[in-house]
Scaffold this motif. Structure first.
Motif, short mmCIF file in Angstrom:
data_model
loop_
_atom_site.label_atom_id
_atom_site.label_comp_id
_atom_site.label_asym_id
_atom_site.label_seq_id
_atom_site.Cartn_x
_atom_site.Cartn_y
_atom_site.Cartn_z
N HIS A 1 0.63 -1.34 0.04
CA HIS A 1 -0.08 0.10 0.01
C HIS A 1 0.78 1.19 0.12
O HIS A 1 0.39 2.28 -0.14
CB HIS A 1 -0.83 0.13 1.10
N PHE A 2 1.89 0.91 0.28
CA PHE A 2 3.11 2.34 0.26
C PHE A 2 3.20 3.18 -1.04
O PHE A 2 3.67 3.87 -1.16
CB PHE A 2 4.48 1.74 0.97
N GLY A 3 2.91 2.28 -2.11
CA GLY A 3 2.86 2.93 -3.48
C GLY A 3 4.06 1.86 -4.24
O GLY A 3 3.99 2.38 -5.26
N GLY A 4 4.78 1.32 -3.63
CA GLY A 4 5.84 0.58 -4.11
C GLY A 4 5.92 -0.81 -3.34
O GLY A 4 5.38 -1.00 -2.20
N PHE A 5 6.89 -1.72 -3.94
CA PHE A 5 7.06 -2.95 -3.19
C PHE A 5 8.41 -2.90 -2.43
O PHE A 5 8.81 -3.70 -1.75
CB PHE A 5 6.96 -4.02 -4.09
N THR A 6 9.13 -1.88 -2.68
CA THR A 6 10.54 -1.69 -1.90
C THR A 6 10.69 -0.32 -1.47
O THR A 6 11.58 -0.13 -0.59
CB THR A 6 11.59 -1.92 -2.92
N ALA A 7 9.81 0.52 -1.50
CA ALA A 7 9.84 1.81 -1.24
C ALA A 7 9.89 1.99 0.42
O ALA A 7 10.85 2.64 1.11
CB ALA A 7 8.82 2.86 -1.71
N MET A 8 9.06 1.10 1.04
CA MET A 8 8.99 1.16 2.32
C MET A 8 10.36 0.55 3.15
O MET A 8 10.68 0.95 3.94
CB MET A 8 7.76 0.23 3.06
N GLN A 9 10.58 -0.54 2.30
CA GLN A 9 11.74 -1.14 3.01
C GLN A 9 13.02 -0.35 2.72
O GLN A 9 13.96 -0.05 3.74
CB GLN A 9 12.33 -2.48 2.18
N GLN A 10 13.10 0.35 1.76
CA GLN A 10 14.28 1.27 1.63
C GLN A 10 14.11 2.52 2.48
O GLN A 10 15.28 3.03 3.15
CB GLN A 10 14.28 1.95 0.08
N GLN A 11 12.96 3.04 2.76
CA GLN A 11 12.86 4.16 3.70
C GLN A 11 13.30 3.61 5.11
O GLN A 11 13.94 4.49 5.84
CB GLN A 11 11.43 4.57 3.65
N LEU A 12 12.94 2.35 5.54
CA LEU A 12 13.36 1.84 6.92
C LEU A 12 15.03 1.76 6.90
O LEU A 12 15.60 2.19 7.79
CB LEU A 12 12.87 0.64 7.16
#
Length: 110
Positions: A73-84
């Motif tokens: 739901h974050f808009g991407g499939f890796t955006a959330m992980q990269q942000q963390l």
DNA sequence: ACCGTGACTGACG
DNA sequence: ACGTCAGCCACGG
């Protein structure tokens, strides 16, 4: 007070906004802090609407297992992980490593 | 006003 | 130990 449309949501945003950088928390912890221990799902629902709020680091909110359940739901499939990872949190296989060490409980910390 | 949905959690087999 | 089932609260149509 007057017509607090989704006051519950606003409170969720307030807590998420209070999460220190490099820390994470779970939906259940926020729900419990708001007084709705069984409303963990509702907290996630609130995050869905939090997309409009740039001040709400939704990427710091994961399930109680430290899994990035909402990465889709974050808009991407890796955006959330990269942000963390950008905040110093190591994520592997969509799961936060040393989750207990990065865990931030609003009921205890707040 | 009723039903369905959802970024969850805990318990059971 | 792992997988599955049911319960819970709040919002939208």
């Amino acid at each position: 007070m007057t017509a607090p449309e989704s006051d519950f949501f606003q409170r969720v945003y307030a807590v998420v906004r209070t999460i220190p950088t490099g820390r994470v928390t779970s939906y259940g912890a926020i729900a419990r802090y708001l007084g709705s221990a069984g409303g963990a799902r509702t907290v996630g629902y609130a995050m869905n609407a939090a997309h409009s709020l740039p001040d709400v680091p939704a990427h710091r909110v994961v399930n109680r297992l430290g899994i990035l359940t909402g990465k889709h739901h974050f808009g991407g499939f890796t955006a959330m992980q990269q942000q963390l990872e950008a905040e110093g949190i190591r994520v592997e296989d969509d799961q936060i490593q040393d989750f207990a060490r990065h865990f931030w409980d609003p009921v205890t910390e707040l």
